[in-house]
Motif scaffolding. Structure first.
Motif, PDB file in Angstrom:
ATOM      1  N   SER A 124       1.152  -1.431   0.351  1.00  0.00           N
ATOM      2  CA  SER A 124      -0.234  -0.217  -0.181  1.00  0.00           C
ATOM      3  C   SER A 124       1.011   1.261  -0.137  1.00  0.00           C
ATOM      4  O   SER A 124       2.518   1.196  -0.326  1.00  0.00           O
ATOM      5  CB  SER A 124      -0.812  -0.027   1.318  1.00  0.00           C
ATOM      6  N   GLN A 125       0.374   1.962  -0.360  1.00  0.00           N
ATOM      7  CA  GLN A 125       0.980   3.872   0.412  1.00  0.00           C
ATOM      8  C   GLN A 125       1.813   3.602   1.180  1.00  0.00           C
ATOM      9  O   GLN A 125       2.612   4.528   1.332  1.00  0.00           O
ATOM     10  CB  GLN A 125      -0.273   4.961   0.125  1.00  0.00           C
ATOM     11  N   ILE A 126       1.509   3.126   1.817  1.00  0.00           N
ATOM     12  CA  ILE A 126       2.445   3.248   3.890  1.00  0.00           C
ATOM     13  C   ILE A 126       3.945   2.817   3.416  1.00  0.00           C
ATOM     14  O   ILE A 126       4.899   3.468   4.283  1.00  0.00           O
ATOM     15  CB  ILE A 126       2.210   2.969   4.925  1.00  0.00           C
ATOM     16  N   LYS A 127       3.728   1.609   2.422  1.00  0.00           N
ATOM     17  CA  LYS A 127       5.570   1.433   2.012  1.00  0.00           C
ATOM     18  C   LYS A 127       6.246   2.194   1.528  1.00  0.00           C
ATOM     19  O   LYS A 127       7.070   2.454   1.883  1.00  0.00           O
ATOM     20  CB  LYS A 127       4.809   0.175   1.000  1.00  0.00           C
ATOM     21  N   ARG A 128       5.015   3.529   0.413  1.00  0.00           N
ATOM     22  CA  ARG A 128       6.424   4.177   0.301  1.00  0.00           C
ATOM     23  C   ARG A 128       6.940   5.430   1.011  1.00  0.00           C
ATOM     24  O   ARG A 128       7.759   5.641   0.405  1.00  0.00           O
ATOM     25  CB  ARG A 128       5.836   4.623  -1.283  1.00  0.00           C
ATOM     26  N   ARG A 129       5.987   5.384   2.174  1.00  0.00           N
ATOM     27  CA  ARG A 129       6.226   6.657   2.740  1.00  0.00           C
ATOM     28  C   ARG A 129       7.058   5.936   4.445  1.00  0.00           C
ATOM     29  O   ARG A 129       8.395   6.845   3.977  1.00  0.00           O
ATOM     30  CB  ARG A 129       4.679   6.733   3.788  1.00  0.00           C
ATOM     31  N   LEU A 130       7.250   4.318   4.153  1.00  0.00           N
ATOM     32  CA  LEU A 130       8.050   3.537   4.815  1.00  0.00           C
ATOM     33  C   LEU A 130       9.648   4.049   4.458  1.00  0.00           C
ATOM     34  O   LEU A 130      10.659   4.430   4.841  1.00  0.00           O
ATOM     35  CB  LEU A 130       8.000   2.582   5.728  1.00  0.00           C
ATOM     36  N   LEU A 131       9.476   3.303   3.227  1.00  0.00           N
ATOM     37  CA  LEU A 131      10.171   3.320   2.777  1.00  0.00           C
ATOM     38  C   LEU A 131      11.281   4.936   1.920  1.00  0.00           C
ATOM     39  O   LEU A 131      12.654   5.054   2.862  1.00  0.00           O
ATOM     40  CB  LEU A 131      10.596   2.687   0.800  1.00  0.00           C
ATOM     41  N   ASP A 132      10.827   5.389   2.142  1.00  0.00           N
ATOM     42  CA  ASP A 132      10.984   7.535   2.004  1.00  0.00           C
ATOM     43  C   ASP A 132      11.742   8.040   3.328  1.00  0.00           C
ATOM     44  O   ASP A 132      13.102   8.537   3.557  1.00  0.00           O
ATOM     45  CB  ASP A 132      10.075   8.339   1.656  1.00  0.00           C
TER      46      ASP A 132
ATOM     47  N   ALA B 211      18.064  10.065  12.488  1.00  0.00           N
ATOM     48  CA  ALA B 211      17.163  11.042  12.752  1.00  0.00           C
ATOM     49  C   ALA B 211      16.378  10.546  13.160  1.00  0.00           C
ATOM     50  O   ALA B 211      15.986   8.733  12.841  1.00  0.00           O
ATOM     51  CB  ALA B 211      16.483  10.771  11.333  1.00  0.00           C
ATOM     52  N   VAL B 212      16.013  10.763  14.275  1.00  0.00           N
ATOM     53  CA  VAL B 212      14.497  10.212  15.424  1.00  0.00           C
ATOM     54  C   VAL B 212      12.694  10.873  14.705  1.00  0.00           C
ATOM     55  O   VAL B 212      12.513  12.274  14.440  1.00  0.00           O
ATOM     56  CB  VAL B 212      14.857  10.936  16.645  1.00  0.00           C
ATOM     57  N   ILE B 213      12.267   9.337  14.533  1.00  0.00           N
ATOM     58  CA  ILE B 213      11.228   9.246  13.750  1.00  0.00           C
ATOM     59  C   ILE B 213       9.939   9.391  14.712  1.00  0.00           C
ATOM     60  O   ILE B 213      10.196   8.132  14.690  1.00  0.00           O
ATOM     61  CB  ILE B 213      11.126   9.180  12.103  1.00  0.00           C
ATOM     62  N   ALA B 214       8.907  10.000  14.406  1.00  0.00           N
ATOM     63  CA  ALA B 214       8.078   8.793  15.396  1.00  0.00           C
ATOM     64  C   ALA B 214       6.847   7.893  14.277  1.00  0.00           C
ATOM     65  O   ALA B 214       6.816   8.218  12.632  1.00  0.00           O
ATOM     66  CB  ALA B 214       7.109   9.629  16.110  1.00  0.00           C
ATOM     67  N   ILE B 215       6.874   6.886  14.588  1.00  0.00           N
ATOM     68  CA  ILE B 215       5.791   6.001  14.038  1.00  0.00           C
ATOM     69  C   ILE B 215       4.900   5.302  14.839  1.00  0.00           C
ATOM     70  O   ILE B 215       4.726   4.969  15.217  1.00  0.00           O
ATOM     71  CB  ILE B 215       6.610   4.875  13.151  1.00  0.00           C
ATOM     72  N   ARG B 216       3.789   5.503  14.044  1.00  0.00           N
ATOM     73  CA  ARG B 216       2.120   4.337  14.499  1.00  0.00           C
ATOM     74  C   ARG B 216       2.800   3.244  14.711  1.00  0.00           C
ATOM     75  O   ARG B 216       3.091   2.827  13.497  1.00  0.00           O
ATOM     76  CB  ARG B 216       0.951   5.392  13.891  1.00  0.00           C
ATOM     77  N   SER B 217       1.632   3.038  15.479  1.00  0.00           N
ATOM     78  CA  SER B 217       2.420   1.461  16.350  1.00  0.00           C
ATOM     79  C   SER B 217       1.795   0.699  14.777  1.00  0.00           C
ATOM     80  O   SER B 217       2.235  -0.764  14.500  1.00  0.00           O
ATOM     81  CB  SER B 217       1.786   0.893  17.402  1.00  0.00           C
ATOM     82  N   GLU B 218       0.147   1.531  14.289  1.00  0.00           N
ATOM     83  CA  GLU B 218      -0.038   0.573  13.241  1.00  0.00           C
ATOM     84  C   GLU B 218       0.651   0.094  12.496  1.00  0.00           C
ATOM     85  O   GLU B 218       0.057  -0.308  10.911  1.00  0.00           O
ATOM     86  CB  GLU B 218      -1.686   0.734  12.956  1.00  0.00           C
ATOM     87  N   ASP B 219       1.158   1.213  11.496  1.00  0.00           N
ATOM     88  CA  ASP B 219       2.211   1.481  10.339  1.00  0.00           C
ATOM     89  C   ASP B 219       3.568   0.593  11.123  1.00  0.00           C
ATOM     90  O   ASP B 219       4.129   0.143   9.411  1.00  0.00           O
ATOM     91  CB  ASP B 219       2.491   3.023  10.350  1.00  0.00           C
ATOM     92  N   ALA B 220       3.544   0.674  11.920  1.00  0.00           N
ATOM     93  CA  ALA B 220       5.199  -0.385  12.732  1.00  0.00           C
ATOM     94  C   ALA B 220       5.055  -2.085  12.451  1.00  0.00           C
ATOM     95  O   ALA B 220       6.141  -2.156  11.922  1.00  0.00           O
ATOM     96  CB  ALA B 220       5.305  -0.215  13.968  1.00  0.00           C
TER      97      ALA B 220
END
Length: 79
Positions: A26-34, A62-71
């Motif tokens: 999904s679109q989240i894969k692209r965002r995580l790769l970025d 870099a410190v980045i916050a990620i939602r648990s549902e995306d992690a």
């Protein structure tokens, strides 16, 4: 024989791991790769929000916050 799949959502604060792959098309894969979550990248959980909805991770300096549902889409290498 099946090992439990370890995802970024299960990584305890203070521990590090390597990214194995992203289990999403999904679109989240692209965002995580970025964000730098590519195969072999080292990631460390540094802090959890009080609600537990977000976790801050150290990724490539870099410190980045990620939602648990995306992690949950980030599969880590088994040691």
């Amino acid at each position: 024989m099946d090992k439990k799949v370890k995802t970024l959502a299960n990584l305890p604060v203070g521990e590090s791991a390597r990214v194995f792959f992203l289990d999403s098309n999904s679109q989240i894969k692209r965002r995580l790769l970025d964000l730098g979550l590519t195969e072999g990248a080292v990631i460390k959980a540094v802090q959890s929000s009080p609600s537990g909805e977000f976790v801050a991770y150290l990724i490539r300096g870099a410190v980045i916050a990620i939602r648990s549902e995306d992690a949950c889409f980030v599969v880590l290498q088994n040691d």
